[in-house]
Design a protein around this motif. Structure first.
Motif, PDB file in Angstrom:
ATOM      1  N   TYR A  23       0.821  -1.219   0.000  1.00  0.00           N
ATOM      2  CA  TYR A  23       0.000   0.000   0.000  1.00  0.00           C
ATOM      3  C   TYR A  23       0.850   1.262   0.000  1.00  0.00           C
ATOM      4  O   TYR A  23       2.042   1.226   0.311  1.00  0.00           O
ATOM      5  CB  TYR A  23      -1.018   0.019   1.141  1.00  0.00           C
ATOM      6  CG  TYR A  23      -0.491  -0.016   2.562  1.00  0.00           C
ATOM      7  CD1 TYR A  23      -0.171  -1.220   3.177  1.00  0.00           C
ATOM      8  CD2 TYR A  23      -0.364   1.147   3.312  1.00  0.00           C
ATOM      9  CE1 TYR A  23       0.252  -1.251   4.499  1.00  0.00           C
ATOM     10  CE2 TYR A  23       0.060   1.119   4.636  1.00  0.00           C
ATOM     11  CZ  TYR A  23       0.381  -0.086   5.224  1.00  0.00           C
ATOM     12  OH  TYR A  23       0.803  -0.133   6.525  1.00  0.00           O
ATOM     13  N   THR A  26      -3.299  -3.108   5.597  1.00  0.00           N
ATOM     14  CA  THR A  26      -2.418  -2.148   6.273  1.00  0.00           C
ATOM     15  C   THR A  26      -1.910  -2.758   7.589  1.00  0.00           C
ATOM     16  O   THR A  26      -2.470  -3.741   8.079  1.00  0.00           O
ATOM     17  CB  THR A  26      -3.164  -0.833   6.576  1.00  0.00           C
ATOM     18  OG1 THR A  26      -4.300  -1.115   7.393  1.00  0.00           O
ATOM     19  CG2 THR A  26      -3.616  -0.154   5.292  1.00  0.00           C
ATOM     20  N   LYS A  27      -0.867  -2.119   8.142  1.00  0.00           N
ATOM     21  CA  LYS A  27      -0.330  -2.588   9.433  1.00  0.00           C
ATOM     22  C   LYS A  27      -1.424  -2.602  10.479  1.00  0.00           C
ATOM     23  O   LYS A  27      -1.565  -3.565  11.215  1.00  0.00           O
ATOM     24  CB  LYS A  27       0.736  -1.606   9.942  1.00  0.00           C
ATOM     25  CG  LYS A  27       2.032  -1.638   9.255  1.00  0.00           C
ATOM     26  CD  LYS A  27       2.963  -0.671   9.997  1.00  0.00           C
ATOM     27  CE  LYS A  27       4.313  -0.631   9.362  1.00  0.00           C
ATOM     28  NZ  LYS A  27       5.259   0.144  10.152  1.00  0.00           N
ATOM     29  N   GLY A  28      -2.162  -1.520  10.565  1.00  0.00           N
ATOM     30  CA  GLY A  28      -3.185  -1.379  11.595  1.00  0.00           C
ATOM     31  C   GLY A  28      -2.581  -0.794  12.861  1.00  0.00           C
ATOM     32  O   GLY A  28      -1.397  -1.015  13.165  1.00  0.00           O
ATOM     33  N   GLU A  32     -11.520   8.857  14.229  1.00  0.00           N
ATOM     34  CA  GLU A  32     -11.084   9.094  12.846  1.00  0.00           C
ATOM     35  C   GLU A  32     -12.255   8.805  11.900  1.00  0.00           C
ATOM     36  O   GLU A  32     -13.111   7.973  12.229  1.00  0.00           O
ATOM     37  CB  GLU A  32      -9.906   8.158  12.538  1.00  0.00           C
ATOM     38  CG  GLU A  32      -9.305   8.333  11.163  1.00  0.00           C
ATOM     39  CD  GLU A  32      -7.889   7.755  11.049  1.00  0.00           C
ATOM     40  OE1 GLU A  32      -7.372   7.186  12.032  1.00  0.00           O
ATOM     41  OE2 GLU A  32      -7.325   7.871   9.964  1.00  0.00           O
ATOM     42  N   TYR A  89     -13.107   7.533   7.910  1.00  0.00           N
ATOM     43  CA  TYR A  89     -12.650   7.010   6.622  1.00  0.00           C
ATOM     44  C   TYR A  89     -13.802   7.168   5.629  1.00  0.00           C
ATOM     45  O   TYR A  89     -14.970   7.018   6.013  1.00  0.00           O
ATOM     46  CB  TYR A  89     -12.329   5.508   6.699  1.00  0.00           C
ATOM     47  CG  TYR A  89     -10.991   5.119   7.295  1.00  0.00           C
ATOM     48  CD1 TYR A  89     -10.087   6.064   7.782  1.00  0.00           C
ATOM     49  CD2 TYR A  89     -10.629   3.781   7.351  1.00  0.00           C
ATOM     50  CE1 TYR A  89      -8.859   5.664   8.321  1.00  0.00           C
ATOM     51  CE2 TYR A  89      -9.409   3.376   7.893  1.00  0.00           C
ATOM     52  CZ  TYR A  89      -8.533   4.330   8.379  1.00  0.00           C
ATOM     53  OH  TYR A  89      -7.335   3.936   8.908  1.00  0.00           O
ATOM     54  N   TRP A 120      -8.041  12.667  10.572  1.00  0.00           N
ATOM     55  CA  TRP A 120      -7.782  12.337  11.980  1.00  0.00           C
ATOM     56  C   TRP A 120      -7.096  13.503  12.694  1.00  0.00           C
ATOM     57  O   TRP A 120      -6.455  14.343  12.060  1.00  0.00           O
ATOM     58  CB  TRP A 120      -6.997  11.038  12.095  1.00  0.00           C
ATOM     59  CG  TRP A 120      -5.558  11.042  11.656  1.00  0.00           C
ATOM     60  CD1 TRP A 120      -4.456  11.098  12.461  1.00  0.00           C
ATOM     61  CD2 TRP A 120      -5.048  10.953  10.305  1.00  0.00           C
ATOM     62  NE1 TRP A 120      -3.302  11.054  11.699  1.00  0.00           N
ATOM     63  CE2 TRP A 120      -3.632  10.964  10.384  1.00  0.00           C
ATOM     64  CE3 TRP A 120      -5.637  10.873   9.038  1.00  0.00           C
ATOM     65  CZ2 TRP A 120      -2.812  10.900   9.246  1.00  0.00           C
ATOM     66  CZ3 TRP A 120      -4.822  10.813   7.898  1.00  0.00           C
ATOM     67  CH2 TRP A 120      -3.436  10.824   8.018  1.00  0.00           C
TER      68      TRP A 120
HETATM   69  C1  S6P Z   1      -3.990   7.398  10.121  1.00  0.00           C
HETATM   70  C2  S6P Z   1      -4.965   6.651   9.258  1.00  0.00           C
HETATM   71  C3  S6P Z   1      -4.474   6.170   7.881  1.00  0.00           C
HETATM   72  C4  S6P Z   1      -3.405   5.043   7.965  1.00  0.00           C
HETATM   73  C5  S6P Z   1      -3.164   4.374   6.617  1.00  0.00           C
HETATM   74  C6  S6P Z   1      -2.101   3.278   6.669  1.00  0.00           C
HETATM   75  O1  S6P Z   1      -4.448   7.531  11.433  1.00  0.00           O
HETATM   76  O2  S6P Z   1      -5.586   5.614   9.975  1.00  0.00           O
HETATM   77  O3  S6P Z   1      -4.002   7.231   7.124  1.00  0.00           O
HETATM   78  O4  S6P Z   1      -2.213   5.546   8.498  1.00  0.00           O
HETATM   79  O5  S6P Z   1      -4.350   3.815   6.150  1.00  0.00           O
HETATM   80  O6  S6P Z   1      -2.353   2.365   7.704  1.00  0.00           O
HETATM   81  P1  S6P Z   1      -1.257   2.127   8.845  1.00  0.00           P
HETATM   82  O7  S6P Z   1      -1.920   1.216   9.817  1.00  0.00           O
HETATM   83  O8  S6P Z   1      -0.054   1.595   8.196  1.00  0.00           O
HETATM   84  O9  S6P Z   1      -0.999   3.499   9.443  1.00  0.00           O
END
Ligand code: S6P
Ligand code: ZN
Length: 185
Positions: free
Chosen positions: A51, A86-88, A98, A100, A153
């Motif tokens: 990603y 994503t990592k989460g 937040e 989305y 966020w």
């Molecule tokens: C930041 C928000 C997103 C994530 C992105 C990647 O609070 O939740 O922008 O940063 O989706 O995921 P991750 O878990 O690698 O940050």
């Protein structure tokens, strides 16, 4: 003051443009701890992009009272039978929520509370998701095309990646009979 200004950023034709757009990518080599099937992972190209995130961070990290905006693009794919994701994270200041909002593609927003109860919401173009405070969040691409979504966020929220890196979510999202299923690990 009587000034008419240009906006600092635009998002036209799926392109985020402006000064100070921060771009990162996350490849399989950066995500070794999050995927369940380590054998499948070891047979894949480490450099595969899972990603990308483009963010507009108009104030310094940790600033109280500001907001951040970002677009995440998750490529289609699986590691074993687990979708690219994503990592989460929890937010470092846990009581920060937040929003989305899905732009393109299809996916799943995976959510987990502090008692490790895990559930998911379907993502599709136009779907809106309010992530409450104290909830870990991760997104997975369950389609054949890029999944993209906007995130909004608080600038002091920060990210706690360590908890998820160590303990994961209590359920994993896998492809079963060509459909996404939340399964016990
Ligand atoms: C930041 C928000 C997103 C994530 C992105 C990647 O609070 O939740 O922008 O940063 O989706 O995921 P991750 O878990 O690698 O940050
Ligand atoms: Zn977040």
């Amino acid at each position: 003051m009587n000034k008419i200004l240009e906006p600092e950023i635009t998002f036209i034709n799926e392109q985020l443009k402006g000064k100070n757009i921060d771009k990162i990518d996350r490849r399989l080599k950066d995500l070794k701890d999050i995927f369940f099937d380590k054998d499948a992972l070891s047979n894949m190209d480490n450099d595969t992009i899972v990603y990308e995130v483009e963010s507009y961070l108009p104030v310094k990290q940790n600033t109280e009272g500001g907001l951040f905006y970002g677009i995440t693009y998750i490529h289609p794919g699986v590691v074993g039978n687990e979708y690219f994701m994503t990592k989460g994270h929890f937010h470092k200041i846990k009581n920060r929520g937040e929003f989305y909002s899905t732009l393109q593609g299809e996916g799943m927003l995976i959510l987990m509370d502090e008692e490790r109860n895990t559930w998911a919401e379907k993502m599709f173009p136009g779907s809106m998701h309010y992530i409450q405070a104290n909830i870990a969040h991760r997104t997975a691409n369950t389609g054949d095309t890029i999944l993209s979504f906007s995130a909004f966020w608080p600038s002091d929220a920060g990210h706690d990646y360590a908890t998820i890196s160590e303990h994961g979510f209590s359920k994993i999202l896998i492809k079963k009979d060509n459909k996404p299923v939340l399964a016990d690990r």
